[in-house]
Design a protein around this motif. Structure first.
Motif, mmCIF file in Angstrom:
data_model
loop_
_atom_site.group_PDB
_atom_site.id
_atom_site.type_symbol
_atom_site.label_atom_id
_atom_site.label_comp_id
_atom_site.label_asym_id
_atom_site.label_seq_id
_atom_site.Cartn_x
_atom_site.Cartn_y
_atom_site.Cartn_z
ATOM 1 N N VAL A 10 78.702 -33.285 -25.584
ATOM 2 C CA VAL A 10 77.625 -34.254 -25.774
ATOM 3 C C VAL A 10 77.142 -34.683 -24.396
ATOM 4 C CG1 VAL A 10 77.066 -36.572 -26.587
ATOM 5 C CG2 VAL A 10 78.403 -35.021 -28.026
ATOM 6 N N LYS A 11 75.874 -34.353 -24.118
ATOM 7 C CA LYS A 11 75.315 -34.590 -22.786
ATOM 8 C C LYS A 11 74.478 -35.858 -22.699
ATOM 9 C CE LYS A 11 75.042 -29.595 -22.387
ATOM 10 N NZ LYS A 11 75.652 -29.362 -23.663
ATOM 11 N N PHE A 17 73.662 -26.874 -32.817
ATOM 12 C CA PHE A 17 74.798 -27.782 -32.695
ATOM 13 C C PHE A 17 76.103 -27.064 -33.049
ATOM 14 C CE2 PHE A 17 77.637 -30.768 -34.895
ATOM 15 C CZ PHE A 17 77.939 -31.603 -33.842
ATOM 16 N N GLU A 26 77.310 -24.637 -30.226
ATOM 17 C CA GLU A 26 77.938 -25.340 -29.106
ATOM 18 C C GLU A 26 79.287 -25.922 -29.517
ATOM 19 O OE1 GLU A 26 75.507 -28.132 -26.922
ATOM 20 O OE2 GLU A 26 73.712 -26.950 -27.371
ATOM 21 N N ASP A 29 71.979 -35.773 -28.172
ATOM 22 C CA ASP A 29 73.089 -34.924 -28.627
ATOM 23 C C ASP A 29 74.072 -35.730 -29.473
ATOM 24 O OD1 ASP A 29 72.141 -32.653 -27.437
ATOM 25 O OD2 ASP A 29 73.524 -32.704 -25.736
ATOM 26 N N THR A 72 72.588 -36.380 -32.926
ATOM 27 C CA THR A 72 72.650 -35.146 -33.714
ATOM 28 C C THR A 72 74.069 -34.914 -34.222
ATOM 29 O OG1 THR A 72 70.856 -34.169 -32.446
ATOM 30 C CG2 THR A 72 72.284 -32.645 -33.648
#
Length: 166
Positions: free
Chosen positions: A78-79, A37, A40, A83, A86
């Motif tokens: 964020v997909k 995380f 990204e 995500d 998280t």
């Protein structure tokens, strides 16, 4: 000879330092659990301007601005729902540990003041110097404990002890 009140004030100071340093350490450990995380997030964060450190003089405002910046960054990577969960867990944990550690830091300063009064060191410079020293040692302790250098040294020690017992 040490008076019992000096000893009790010292124990209070030590306890409050621990309440500052170890929640900070706990927060750092949890941050490392979110490695994917964070990578990204870090890549996406380069598109948004950083918030100036000067805002630490108003911590509540700094946190508000950082959270606003984080939401903008989150929108970029964020997909799906997983995500998002998280990301929210990460933000909630880091915010919680920050405030627990900040509370311990405030208590530590108060206990340091009481301790210095007990041993008759009334100068504000002692309080400022002591606060800086205790803050630095708390930060150093947390960052050292999660460092790769420490982990490698512990692994090497473990392997040496394990190989020696065979």
């Amino acid at each position: 000879m040490i008076k019992i009140s000096e000893f009790i004030n010292f124990l209070s100071l030590l306890g409050d330092w621990l309440l500052f340093a170890f929640p900070l350490y706990q927060g750092l450990m949890e941050l490392y659990d979110y490695d994917r995380f964070l990578k990204e997030f870090d890549q996406s964060s380069k598109t948004e301007a950083k918030i100036s450190p000067i805002y630490w003089f108003a911590p509540i405002w700094k946190i508000h601005l950082e959270k606003k910046r984080a939401v903008k960054i989150l929108r970029e990577f964020v997909k799906d729902d997983e995500d998002f969960r998280t990301a929210m867990s990460f933000i909630d944990k880091t915010t919680a540990w920050y405030f627990v550690s900040l509370g311990g830091w405030f208590k530590m300063i108060s206990s340091l003041y009481d301790f210095f009064n007990e041993v008759h060191l009334y100068s504000v410079w002692w309080l400022i110097g002591g606060t800086i020293l205790l803050t630095f040692t708390g930060l150093f302790s947390g960052y050292y404990r999660v460092s790769q250098k420490r982990q490698k040294a512990m692994l090497k020690k473990f392997k040496n002890e394990y190989n020696g017992k065979q």
